[in-house]
Scaffold this active site. Structure first.
Site, mmCIF file in Angstrom:
data_model
loop_
_atom_site.group_PDB
_atom_site.id
_atom_site.type_symbol
_atom_site.label_atom_id
_atom_site.label_comp_id
_atom_site.label_asym_id
_atom_site.label_seq_id
_atom_site.Cartn_x
_atom_site.Cartn_y
_atom_site.Cartn_z
ATOM 1 C CB THR A 1 -17.227 -7.531 -13.757
ATOM 2 O OG1 THR A 1 -17.030 -8.578 -12.562
ATOM 3 C CG2 THR A 1 -16.147 -7.955 -14.725
ATOM 4 C CG ASP B 1 -7.413 -4.027 -7.269
ATOM 5 O OD1 ASP B 1 -7.769 -5.429 -7.072
ATOM 6 O OD2 ASP B 1 -6.790 -3.687 -8.176
ATOM 7 C CG LEU C 1 -7.918 -6.946 1.205
ATOM 8 C CD1 LEU C 1 -8.459 -8.107 1.432
ATOM 9 C CD2 LEU C 1 -8.739 -5.732 0.966
ATOM 10 C CE LYS D 1 -2.459 -7.775 -10.210
ATOM 11 N NZ LYS D 1 -2.208 -6.611 -10.774
ATOM 12 N N GLY E 1 -5.301 -13.498 4.474
ATOM 13 C CA GLY E 1 -4.254 -12.858 5.398
ATOM 14 C C GLY E 1 -5.048 -12.193 6.350
ATOM 15 C CB ALA F 1 -17.163 -17.172 -4.361
ATOM 16 C CE1 TYR G 1 -14.102 -17.435 -12.088
ATOM 17 C CE2 TYR G 1 -15.021 -19.300 -13.064
ATOM 18 C CZ TYR G 1 -15.054 -18.344 -12.133
ATOM 19 O OH TYR G 1 -16.258 -18.509 -11.415
ATOM 20 C CE LYS H 1 -13.426 -18.049 -8.851
ATOM 21 N NZ LYS H 1 -13.770 -17.209 -7.429
ATOM 22 C CB THR I 1 -25.964 -19.168 -9.693
ATOM 23 O OG1 THR I 1 -25.444 -20.162 -9.205
ATOM 24 C CG2 THR I 1 -26.908 -18.512 -8.798
#
Ligand code: UDP
Length: 320
Positions: A37, A58, A63, A93, A104, A116, A147, A151, A177
């Site tokens: 997005t 992704d 990471l 995910k 991590g 966030a 969502y 979160k 926002t």
């Protein structure tokens, strides 16, 4: 020594504004984004800065970032109701696996981790205005659950890494926002209303428009996040503008600002659409010395030219 910051989702609306602020504060910035997005157009102007880099990645995959990292801002996620309805599994995910990976990395690097989070953790709230101590009223199996629960899980995971591994963590609960660079077709109220108003189409208010929101201009939000990152506050902090208004009034304001002749029409209210939303910002005021500075009228004026420019380039769009 220069701070090095990683922003996941840094090619999105908020991530790109955060990247600009961090560069202005002298940071090196590494953006990771899979562009689901997000949009390269949001960061194109930053690519020529040698302190800025972009990696198409992704973050739900393992990471790795070489070298030292001082701050990790985990901002990757579809973030509008339309986007998380279109990408429910990716939303779950990135909030769960993506948060785990980013935590991590923070642990391995000894970095400050900023997640966030969102006013959506309060769901359709039964307490008003919403203080951070309120646990929320969320439907886990409704369309917004992907969502909201992602979160909420991300917050729980963040606190676990703080308590168990001693990671320096921060949780920002972001309220609605708006500002330049919101995706024209992300389905949210502001981009939809502005696009419709500027193109002379009907402005689509869902339900009777009596539901309320409290809108924060993007630079105010980013300032709150920057202060939080530099604070020692581990508990969640609401960042949002407490000025609350109905969605009908908001639509009228956009119409007035643009001088549009569009009609305001009503469409069905989406399932589980929160009826009220307003942040209590006592904690941000007292712990961060933060409060919003940009009025709604000024913020809308600052947002308009960006929409005019991009709509000219995009041509007619049918939204709502
Ligand atoms: N909304 C609307 N018309 C639109 C888009 C949104 O009336 O074309 C309403 C939506 O139902 C909600 C409010 O505006 O009550 C804010 O929606 P948005 O998608 O911006 O964010 P939310 O706060 O619901 O996450």
């Amino acid at each position: 020594m220069t701070s090095r910051s990683v922003i996941t989702g840094g090619a999105g609306f908020l991530g790109s504004h955060l990247a600009e602020r961090l560069l202005a504060e002298g940071h090196e910035v590494i953006v990771l984004d899979n562009l689901l997005t997000g949009d390269l157009g949001n960061i194109e102007h930053l690519l020529k800065d040698r302190r800025f880099s972009f990696i198409h990645y992704d973050v739900t995959k393992y990471l790795h970032v070489g070298g030292k990292v001082d701050f990790i801002f985990h901002f990757a996620s579809p973030a509008s109701p339309k986007d998380y309805l279109d990408y429910p599994i990716q939303t779950l995910k990135v909030g769960s696996l993506g948060t785990h990976n980013a935590l991590g990395l923070a642990k391995a690097k000894g970095a400050v981790f900023v997640i966030a989070s969102t006013s959506e953790v309060y769901g359709d709230p039964l307490e008003h205005p919403q203080r951070e101590s309120y646990w929320g009223n969320v439907n886990p199996v409704g369309p917004r659950g992907v969502y909201d629960e992602a979160k909420r899980f991300a917050e729980a995971m963040t606190m676990a890494y703080h308590r168990y591994h001693g990671v320096e963590t921060r949780i920002v609960r972001i309220f609605n926002t708006y500002g330049p660079r919101m995706r024209l077709n992300d389905g949210r109220a502001l981009p939809t209303f502005m696009t419709q108003a500027l193109q002379g189409q009907d402005i689509t208010v869902y339900g009777d428009g009596s539901q309320t929101r409290s809108f924060t201009f993007v630079t105010d939000l980013i300032d709150g996040i920057y202060r939080l990152a530099r604070s020692k506050e581990h508990d969640p902090v609401n960042i949002g503008n407490p000025r609350e208004l109905s969605i009908m009034t908001f639509a009228e304001k956009v119409k007035e600002l643009t001088g549009s002749k569009s009609r305001i029409v009503q469409k069905p209210l989406p399932v589980d659409d929160p009826k009220i939303r307003q942040p209590d910002i006592t904690r941000a005021r007292t712990k961060l010395g933060w409060e919003p500075k940009v009025s709604l009228e000024e913020g809308l004026r600052l947002t308009l030219p960006d929409f005019e420019r991009r709509l000219k380039a995009a041509g007619p769009l049918v939204l709502g």
